[in-house]
Design a protein around this motif. Structure first.
Motif, PDB file in Angstrom:
ATOM      1  N   LYS A  43       0.833  -1.200   0.000  1.00 40.29           N
ATOM      2  CA  LYS A  43       0.000   0.000   0.000  1.00 40.29           C
ATOM      3  C   LYS A  43       0.871   1.254   0.000  1.00 40.29           C
ATOM      4  O   LYS A  43       0.649   2.176  -0.780  1.00 40.29           O
ATOM      5  N   TYR A  44       1.885   1.281   0.867  1.00 43.38           N
ATOM      6  CA  TYR A  44       2.759   2.447   0.943  1.00 43.38           C
ATOM      7  C   TYR A  44       3.663   2.576  -0.275  1.00 43.38           C
ATOM      8  O   TYR A  44       3.952   3.683  -0.720  1.00 43.38           O
ATOM      9  N   ARG A  45       4.099   1.464  -0.833  1.00 39.49           N
ATOM     10  CA  ARG A  45       4.913   1.527  -2.053  1.00 39.49           C
ATOM     11  C   ARG A  45       4.086   2.101  -3.199  1.00 39.49           C
ATOM     12  O   ARG A  45       4.579   2.894  -3.998  1.00 39.49           O
ATOM     13  N   THR A  46       2.817   1.695  -3.278  1.00 37.46           N
ATOM     14  CA  THR A  46       1.925   2.206  -4.312  1.00 37.46           C
ATOM     15  C   THR A  46       1.700   3.702  -4.135  1.00 37.46           C
ATOM     16  O   THR A  46       1.726   4.466  -5.104  1.00 37.46           O
ATOM     17  N   LYS A  47       1.493   4.124  -2.883  1.00 37.40           N
ATOM     18  CA  LYS A  47       1.287   5.548  -2.613  1.00 37.40           C
ATOM     19  C   LYS A  47       2.509   6.379  -2.968  1.00 37.40           C
ATOM     20  O   LYS A  47       2.393   7.530  -3.365  1.00 37.40           O
ATOM     21  N   ALA A  48       3.696   5.812  -2.823  1.00 35.43           N
ATOM     22  CA  ALA A  48       4.936   6.543  -3.074  1.00 35.43           C
ATOM     23  C   ALA A  48       5.232   6.693  -4.565  1.00 35.43           C
ATOM     24  O   ALA A  48       6.005   7.564  -4.952  1.00 35.43           O
ATOM     25  N   GLN A  49       4.614   5.854  -5.391  1.00 35.39           N
ATOM     26  CA  GLN A  49       4.856   5.936  -6.836  1.00 35.39           C
ATOM     27  C   GLN A  49       4.133   7.141  -7.423  1.00 35.39           C
ATOM     28  O   GLN A  49       3.075   7.539  -6.947  1.00 35.39           O
ATOM     29  N   ARG A  50       4.709   7.688  -8.452  1.00 33.84           N
ATOM     30  CA  ARG A  50       4.076   8.811  -9.136  1.00 33.84           C
ATOM     31  C   ARG A  50       2.791   8.318  -9.803  1.00 33.84           C
ATOM     32  O   ARG A  50       2.818   7.332 -10.550  1.00 33.84           O
ATOM     33  N   PRO A  51       1.680   9.004  -9.545  1.00 33.43           N
ATOM     34  CA  PRO A  51       0.418   8.582 -10.167  1.00 33.43           C
ATOM     35  C   PRO A  51       0.454   8.790 -11.685  1.00 33.43           C
ATOM     36  O   PRO A  51       1.007   9.782 -12.165  1.00 33.43           O
ATOM     37  N   ARG A  70      -4.499  13.249  -9.144  1.00 32.30           N
ATOM     38  CA  ARG A  70      -3.153  13.352  -8.567  1.00 32.30           C
ATOM     39  C   ARG A  70      -2.073  13.348  -9.650  1.00 32.30           C
ATOM     40  O   ARG A  70      -1.016  13.945  -9.476  1.00 32.30           O
ATOM     41  N   GLU A  92      -5.311  16.319  -3.573  1.00 32.47           N
ATOM     42  CA  GLU A  92      -6.000  15.373  -2.691  1.00 32.47           C
ATOM     43  C   GLU A  92      -6.654  14.234  -3.471  1.00 32.47           C
ATOM     44  O   GLU A  92      -7.198  13.309  -2.888  1.00 32.47           O
ATOM     45  N   GLY A  93      -6.626  14.322  -4.792  1.00 30.17           N
ATOM     46  CA  GLY A  93      -7.189  13.267  -5.623  1.00 30.17           C
ATOM     47  C   GLY A  93      -8.689  13.384  -5.830  1.00 30.17           C
ATOM     48  O   GLY A  93      -9.326  12.438  -6.293  1.00 30.17           O
TER      49      GLY A  93
END
Length: 164
Positions: A78-86, A91, A130-131
Motif C-alpha cells: 500500500k505504501y509503495r503504491t502511494k509513493a509511486q508517481r500517479p 493526482r 487530494e485526488g
C-alpha cells in the motif's frame, strides 16, 4: 577524390579495458567498469536498505496499532503504491503541475498566482493534490497551464477508469 567513410561496427571488443564482476548474494550477475560498478552496487544496496526500513516501519505501525501482523505485506505494498508517481487521475495532473512549476522556475506561491490567472484557484489545486474530482470547466485552463491539449488532460484524468 572521394573519402572512404567507414561506419563504426555495432559490436566492439577492447581487451585493454578493465571490468569487475558484480555479484548478488554470491551469484555473478554481470561485469562493469569499476567506477560504474561501485555506483551501481551502492545504489542497489541503498534500495535494499530502504525496502527493509519500510518493512520495519510498517511492522512497528501494525504492532503499535494492534493490527494483524499477517497484513504486513499488504501494508508495505500500500505504501509503495502511494509513493509511486500517479499515472492517471487528479493526482497525476497535480504531479504534472509540480513539474510545470519546476520547468517555469517559479516558487510555489508564484505558481499558484500563475494558475489563478488561468482561473484555476488554489482550492482547485488543493483538490487535485487530494485526488478529488474536478469540474470539467477546469480542463481547458489546466491544458493551457500544462501546455498540452484538453484531450490529453482528459486522458490523464480518466485513464485509470479505462484500465479497470
Amino acid at each position: 577524390m572521394i573519402k572512404d567513410i567507414r561506419e563504426p561496427d555495432s559490436w566492439e571488443f577492447n581487451p585493454d579495458r578493465p571490468h569487475v564482476p558484480i555479484l548478488h548474494n554470491g551469484q555473478l550477475v554481470g561485469y562493469c567498469q569499476p567506477f560504474y560498478a561501485r555506483e551501481i552496487v551502492e545504489s542497489l544496496n541503498e534500495q535494499e536498505t530502504l525496502r527493509k526500513a519500510l518493512r520495519i516501519a510498517c511492522s512497528d505501525l501494525i504492532r503499535k496499532l494492534g493490527g494483524d501482523r499477517s497484513k504486513l505485506d499488504d501494508l508495505v505494498q500500500k505504501y509503495r503504491t502511494k509513493a509511486q508517481r500517479p499515472k492517471f487521475g487528479p493526482r497525476a495532473i497535480a504531479a504534472m503541475l509540480i513539474d510545470r512549476q519546476k520547468d517555469l522556475r517559479v516558487s510555489p506561491q508564484e505558481f499558484v498566482k500563475f494558475c489563478d490567472t488561468y482561473k484555476v484557484s488554489p482550492q482547485q489545486l488543493r483538490m487535485l493534490a487530494e485526488g478529488k474530482e474536478i469540474d470539467r470547466k477546469y480542463i481547458e485552463p489546466l491544458a493551457r497551464i500544462l501546455g498540452i491539449t484538453p484531450a490529453e488532460v482528459m486522458d490523464v484524468l480518466q485513464g485509470d477508469r479505462e484500465k479497470n
